[in-house]
Motif scaffolding. Sequence first.
Motif, mmCIF file in Angstrom:
data_model
loop_
_atom_site.group_PDB
_atom_site.id
_atom_site.type_symbol
_atom_site.label_atom_id
_atom_site.label_comp_id
_atom_site.label_asym_id
_atom_site.label_seq_id
_atom_site.Cartn_x
_atom_site.Cartn_y
_atom_site.Cartn_z
ATOM 1 N N THR A 107 -7.103 -1.692 105.179
ATOM 2 C CA THR A 107 -7.066 -3.055 104.625
ATOM 3 C C THR A 107 -5.709 -3.380 104.013
ATOM 4 O O THR A 107 -5.482 -4.520 103.606
ATOM 5 C CB THR A 107 -8.133 -3.208 103.521
ATOM 6 O OG1 THR A 107 -7.893 -2.205 102.515
ATOM 7 C CG2 THR A 107 -9.539 -3.024 104.091
ATOM 8 N N GLN A 108 -4.832 -2.371 103.946
ATOM 9 C CA GLN A 108 -3.572 -2.534 103.222
ATOM 10 C C GLN A 108 -2.381 -2.591 104.184
ATOM 11 O O GLN A 108 -2.401 -1.952 105.246
ATOM 12 C CB GLN A 108 -3.358 -1.345 102.267
ATOM 13 C CG GLN A 108 -4.535 -1.074 101.349
ATOM 14 C CD GLN A 108 -4.793 -2.223 100.381
ATOM 15 O OE1 GLN A 108 -3.906 -2.595 99.626
ATOM 16 N NE2 GLN A 108 -5.993 -2.792 100.424
ATOM 17 N N GLY A 190 -6.410 1.018 99.715
ATOM 18 C CA GLY A 190 -6.052 0.514 98.394
ATOM 19 C C GLY A 190 -6.599 1.395 97.289
ATOM 20 O O GLY A 190 -7.327 2.371 97.534
ATOM 21 N N GLN A 191 -6.272 1.028 96.050
ATOM 22 C CA GLN A 191 -6.545 1.918 94.926
ATOM 23 C C GLN A 191 -7.935 1.745 94.311
ATOM 24 O O GLN A 191 -8.298 2.490 93.398
ATOM 25 C CB GLN A 191 -5.458 1.767 93.863
ATOM 26 C CG GLN A 191 -4.084 2.265 94.348
ATOM 27 C CD GLN A 191 -4.112 3.697 94.914
ATOM 28 O OE1 GLN A 191 -4.814 4.567 94.379
ATOM 29 N NE2 GLN A 191 -3.387 3.939 96.004
ATOM 30 N N ASN A 192 -8.708 0.798 94.789
ATOM 31 C CA ASN A 192 -10.088 0.676 94.313
ATOM 32 C C ASN A 192 -10.931 1.765 94.984
ATOM 33 O O ASN A 192 -11.311 1.649 96.147
ATOM 34 C CB ASN A 192 -10.636 -0.710 94.650
ATOM 35 C CG ASN A 192 -12.097 -0.851 94.235
ATOM 36 O OD1 ASN A 192 -12.729 0.106 93.742
ATOM 37 N ND2 ASN A 192 -12.644 -2.040 94.439
#
Lengths: 276, 276
Positions: A107-108, A190-192
Amino acid sequence: MDVISENRCFGGVQGVYRHPSHVTNCDMTFGLFLPEEAEQGPVPVLWYLSGLTCTHENAMVKAGAQAWAAEQGIALVFPDTSPRGEDVADDPNYDLGKGAGFYVNATQAPWAAHYQMWDYVAEELPRLITGNFNVDEDRQSITGHSMGGHGALTLAMGLPGRFRSVSAFAPICHPTAGDWGRKQLGAYLGQNEDMWVPHDATLMMRAEGLDIPLLVDTGSNDQFLDYLMPETLAEAVMTRRLPANLRLQKGYDHSYFFVSTFMEDHVAFHAEALYS
Amino acid sequence: MDVISENRCFGGVQGVYRHPSHVTNCDMTFGLFLPEEAEQGPVPVLWYLSGLTCTHENAMVKAGAQAWAAEQGIALVFPDTSPRGEDVADDPNYDLGKGAGFYVNATQAPWAAHYQMWDYVAEELPRLITGNFNVDEDRQSITGHSMGGHGALTLAMGLPGRFRSVSAFAPICHPTAGDWGRKQLGAYLGQNEDMWVPHDATLMMRAEGLDIPLLVDTGSNDQFLDYLMPETLAEAVMTRRLPANLRLQKGYDHSYFFVSTFMEDHVAFHAEALYS
């Protein structure tokens, strides 16, 4: 779809094919072994997901799987491990970017444009194969090695009803907790960390479980045991009281010499589920 | 002798070793598979000679031989196909120089300094292996692929009493008459074709014959059939009324997919001779 090569092999055909992929937005190459029985009618299929640095080719030439698949009348699919091509983002390290797709939909930036390996392996490639070859979409099982073992386990748990059985060779069992996982899941997703959960076999086993037969082999001398963490998956499986066969094989390491040694067992294990 | 790698494989050990060779005057690398039985006592051994462009590694990872050797309790040796190193003469073509030693002792410049592959495979490496590993020098058999099939056949006929059985996959059967042979034998041995005779399986079969069991497989779709000339060896064998099994396998080509398909047969064939 282009035919790259087709070689007679154990009475069947080992083919290599290339096709434009809509989900990864590049040309993709895969290996497909069809046993002799595919000349007569649809055959069951075993997916083999490969590990870091591999292409479609490594397991196809080194795992010795065709001998046993031919014996059982089962097709084998060897997908690539990432999108490919000059315009595909990459990283200088072996464990991120090309050869290291981790079977997720990125997604990034810069990865999202091509790194859609979950959808490629779960959706696009199965449709292509069952639509073009004599392969039975109702009889599929899945296995894999290392990063591909992670892929096999997470796909099996994330797509209930799709596969009849799942196995893995030295799988990365708990990527959200280790060096083969945190970097990559962070980069792609991502970081989530909530987004990482569907891509961690141990977390999925704790949360969702598994309702198909499971076989996992890992070498006791695997040089990457600290990255694989077989203990976390074993604990989750046993806590759930799931029927499963989890084996630590004395003296074996992470190589294809290990994979090929236990391939007969894995193919026989899947054959039992595919023909039941 | 240096240990390059040792991997647990089918209950035994697939090792790779490097040693200074006195006959080729350079460091040589070889693969050796020892089955589990070698921990208890000397085991019989099957030599596998590889084809053009190969190192010790190709067959070791692609031929699938360890599965069957482990089942039969037989060691496998995978020698390199030529001398190696920066000061070793080479040729830009794939079929001369490095990777193309043709299992002869070169007498001509610039090759003679290092290209002594007959003596290496027939004398030095056997002594090294029987002296350092639990391998029985009285129970040896030999096989090979393509140029290595040529080597297996010529060594078996040139060293009567050495081997208990010989087989070959797609061997070069008549190198003095074809493009895989005339150039190389001329370069290594000079233009006196009398010197080529011991290195031509068809000529040796006509002149000397063979008194051990023989098995040869060649693919009917082998892309190099015109270079291999299986018909010349078959004619020579049949003319001599020798017991032999010469097979043309429908649809198979020159690849390791062909070799691996028939490896079980070849190992079982040798096991029968090695254990009789």
